[in-house]
Design a protein around this motif. Structure first.
Motif, short mmCIF file in Angstrom:
data_model
loop_
_atom_site.label_atom_id
_atom_site.label_comp_id
_atom_site.label_asym_id
_atom_site.label_seq_id
_atom_site.Cartn_x
_atom_site.Cartn_y
_atom_site.Cartn_z
N ILE A 260 42.63 -0.42 -2.38
CA ILE A 260 41.51 0.77 -2.21
C ILE A 260 40.78 1.03 -0.75
N GLY B 135 43.90 4.41 -0.94
CA GLY B 135 44.22 3.70 -1.10
C GLY B 135 45.54 3.81 -1.54
N GLN B 136 46.70 2.42 -1.81
CA GLN B 136 47.90 2.27 -2.37
C GLN B 136 48.38 1.26 -2.88
N ARG C 238 37.73 5.35 9.59
CA ARG C 238 39.02 4.31 10.32
C ARG C 238 38.08 3.27 11.34
N PHE D 162 51.76 -0.98 -3.89
CA PHE D 162 53.15 -1.25 -3.74
C PHE D 162 53.45 -2.25 -4.66
N PHE E 81 35.55 -2.94 7.68
CA PHE E 81 36.05 -2.51 6.50
C PHE E 81 35.73 -2.72 4.99
P1 ATP Z 1 46.29 3.40 7.60
O1 ATP Z 1 47.79 4.07 7.24
O2 ATP Z 1 44.79 4.95 7.21
O3 ATP Z 1 45.45 3.18 8.78
P2 ATP Z 1 47.06 0.87 5.89
O4 ATP Z 1 48.02 1.95 5.28
O5 ATP Z 1 47.11 0.25 6.64
O6 ATP Z 1 45.92 2.43 6.95
P3 ATP Z 1 46.50 -0.34 3.93
O7 ATP Z 1 47.67 -1.81 4.28
O8 ATP Z 1 47.23 0.78 2.33
O9 ATP Z 1 46.36 0.91 4.75
O10 ATP Z 1 45.48 -1.09 3.20
C1 ATP Z 1 44.46 -0.08 1.86
C2 ATP Z 1 43.46 0.42 1.93
O11 ATP Z 1 42.69 -0.21 2.70
C3 ATP Z 1 44.29 1.88 2.29
O12 ATP Z 1 44.72 3.11 1.55
C4 ATP Z 1 42.81 2.45 3.32
O13 ATP Z 1 42.30 3.42 2.22
C5 ATP Z 1 42.50 1.51 3.24
N1 ATP Z 1 42.21 1.50 4.79
C6 ATP Z 1 43.64 0.75 5.53
N2 ATP Z 1 42.81 0.70 7.41
C7 ATP Z 1 41.62 1.11 6.85
C8 ATP Z 1 40.64 1.24 7.98
N3 ATP Z 1 40.90 0.86 9.52
N4 ATP Z 1 39.27 1.93 8.14
C9 ATP Z 1 39.20 1.78 6.86
N5 ATP Z 1 40.22 2.14 6.24
C10 ATP Z 1 40.85 1.11 5.54
#
Ligand code: ATP
Ligand code: MG
Length: 575
Positions: A441, A407-408, A151, A410, A155
């Protein structure tokens, strides 16, 4: 890479701020350094791993028909105003001004920029579907940056966006990305699970998160033992089992002096916590709303947000209790309660023989029946599933495990295309909004996730596909000329084949060389020592299994070649 001149500043001690294995090991092995909270430098070995992950991502994206672009990190406020996210994103978005006092944000994602690009350059149904992606730095001013790369505030993310003519097209694009994501995580050496997910600040209706299972994961996943149901606990559904029915006795007030918590009242009355109706007061956009859940469960605020239809709510604080003196903190109960709305968890529908606060100091009411003694405005799913609950689909048993969201994906639908007028002309010349999907990702987070699943007490164990090098050559007593000559020969043979190798050409003791090699975790190791003097053999060691084999140079190279060929076979065919 020769270790004597390579920049690999290993450390004996773990850094004090490193709470998880991946963070500790990356710093100790000289892959990573911290610059400021949530902001890191990747050193040569770390950079190589990132580049390897990016290569896998690129191969899968390109094979799935996506095209790579490079978008700006610095994005003008005006675009973010169009989608409404300039204000919605709040303090998590890093913001700055240029010399003319114009506002910019550092992109946490790039829906606005990409939608602007596409609306200005695509106008016909013939140009759709279109799928664009980039790999680059993202910024989020996280409240609690932690766990190293897991986190961060800056990044690396791969973010991709699809544009389709209609819903069906969008679902196809989504499926293609979903499948590609699975391959990326498998090829990177992870065990993962795709789960139904909340859409949060990105928006849209359908979404899946890809979770790498790991104890340190910040997300909880509920999955069914019996079927393929899996969802983030923030939204996982579960079947309510038999609810208490009571015996039809009249409700009765009982004295519970100095007993504030459910645990205290429960042991005082000898009644299980699940027989209690917990009545939680929330201030929802300036209204007092009572939320009822069984005494052994908590209200899930993400589910509650969906039910309330607004994110503007909070638990009653000191000021709210003062402002609404008719609610008696610690003794609020639904019977006779006046609130703007009473929302109850589904488990309480038809429940009887319950216990609740009596809205009077030091009193509770027993034998309370829903419907008879209190009325609910709305029943909804507002509590979290937990280990052992019933699967909403098949009635099987749900398990809960921790995961790292790597990863996510939508299904966005029209959220951005309508707000930002991203339209195309269909076959009949009718203007329609494009139907979008968005896909991310966390590349640097994935690197840490790989380590969480692949390490031991001595160090990291890199899967060959992402390893900073495939072979670590360890000549012992390097000063012995015949050994160093053999090491160089092997090194050159590997380099001629285009392989990344690390040659430990330092005049260090065998103990130090082995300890560093274990820490760095390169998959294969060729030890050139006594065996070489005796009969010209090298010991091939496998980091993951500890397997050791005496081999001559040529068969060793052949074995490695085979491992490389197998990796190459995992690559998708180019379309
Ligand atoms: P989280 O719930 O962990 O804060 P997010 O759901 O806000 O993440 P997304 O907007 O879905 O994050 O961003 C896509 C991907 O980017 C995430 O699946 C995660 O792998 C990565 N990611 C998001 N926030 C961070 C971070 N602060 N540091 C490193 N990787 C991140
Ligand atoms: Mg996410």
């Amino acid at each position: 890479m020769r270790q004597s001149s390579a920049f690999i500043p290993t450390l004996k001690e773990s850094p004090a701020d490193a709470e998880v294995a991946s963070h500790r090991l990356l710093v100790r092995a000289g892959f990573l350094r911290r610059v400021a909270s949530g902001i890191y430098e990747l050193l040569p070995l770390g950079a190589r791993v990132v580049r390897n992950i990016e290569r896998i991502v690129r191969e899968e994206m390109n094979a799935a028909g996506a095209q790579e672009v490079i978008l700006p990190i610095m994005q003008p406020r005006e675009l973010w105003e169009e989608s409404g996210r300039w204000s919605k994103y709040g303090p998590e978005m890093m913001r700055l001004k240029d010399r003319a006092e114009r506002d910019f944000g550092l992109g946490p994602t790039a829906e606005e920029v990409i939608t602007d690009l596409v609306r200005s350059n695509v106008s016909s149904y013939r140009d759709l579907p279109l799928n664009l992606y980039q790999i680059g730095d993202k910024f989020r001013d996280e409240i609690r940056p932690r766990f190293g790369l897991l986190r961060g505030r800056e990044f690396i993310m791969k973010d991709g966006y699809s544009f389709d003519r209609d819903e069906e097209g969008m679902r196809r694009s989504y499926q293609a990305m979903y499948d590609a994501y699975g391959r990326v995580f498998t090829r990177s050496g992870c065990t993962w699970r795709a789960v139904e997910a909340d859409t949060g600040l990105i928006g849209g209706d359908v979404s899946h998160e890809f979770m790498v299972t790991a104890e340190v994961g910040e997300d909880d996943i509920a999955y069914c033992e019996g079927c393929d149901y899996a969802a983030n606990v923030t939204l996982a559904a579960y079947r309510r089992d038999e609810r208490p029915r009571g015996e039809g006795k009249a409700a009765e007030k009982v004295h519970t002096p100095d007993k504030g918590t459910i645990e205290e009242v429960s042991s005082f009355l000898g009644l299980e916590p699940k027989l209690f109706v917990k009545c939680i007061m929330f201030l929802v956009e300036d209204r007092a709303v009572a939320v009822l859940v069984p005494g052994d469960r908590e209200a899930n605020e993400i589910k509650l947000e969906r039910v309330l239809g607004t994110g503007e709510f909070r638990l009653f604080g000191d000021d709210d209790w003062k402002r609404f003196p008719s609610y008696l903190q610690g003794f609020v109960g639904p019977a006779g309660l006046r609130a703007a709305e009473i929302i109850a968890d589904e488990a309480l529908e038809g429940a009887g023989g319950m216990v609740c606060g009596a809205n009077e100091k030091d009193y509770h009411t027993v034998n309370v029946d829903e419907g008879r003694d209190f009325q609910v405005d709305r029943f909804a799913d507002i509590t979290s599933a937990r280990e052992g609950d019933m699967c909403p689909r098949c009635g099987g048993t749900l398990r809960v495990e921790a995961g790292i969201e790597v990863g996510q994906v939508f299904q966005l639908g029209l959220k951005y295309s309508e707000a930002m007028h991203c339209n195309y002309d269909d076959e009949n010349g009718m203007s329609r909004p494009m139907v979008m999907g968005t896909y991310g990702i966390g590349v640097t987070r994935l690197m840490s996730a790989v380590i969480e699943q692949n390490h031991d007490e001595r160090g990291m164990i890199w899967p060959l596909s992402v390893a900073p090098a495939m072979l670590h050559i360890l000549p012992l007593n390097y000063e012995r000329e015949e050994r160093s000559a053999a090491a160089h020969e092997l090194y050159e043979s590997c380099r001629r084949r285009g392989w990344e190798v690390l040659l430990d050409d330092r005049e260090e003791s065998a103990g130090i060389k082995f300890a560093d090699a274990d820490l760095i975790g390169i998959p294969y190791r060729a030890v050139i020592g006594k065996g070489y003097d005796e009969d010209g053999t090298v010991e091939l060691q496998v980091r993951a299994t500890g397997e050791k084999r005496k081999m001559e140079m040529q068969p060793l190279l052949d074995d490695l070649q085979q491992a490389v060929d197998e990796l190459v076979n995992e690559r998708p065919a180019v379309t």
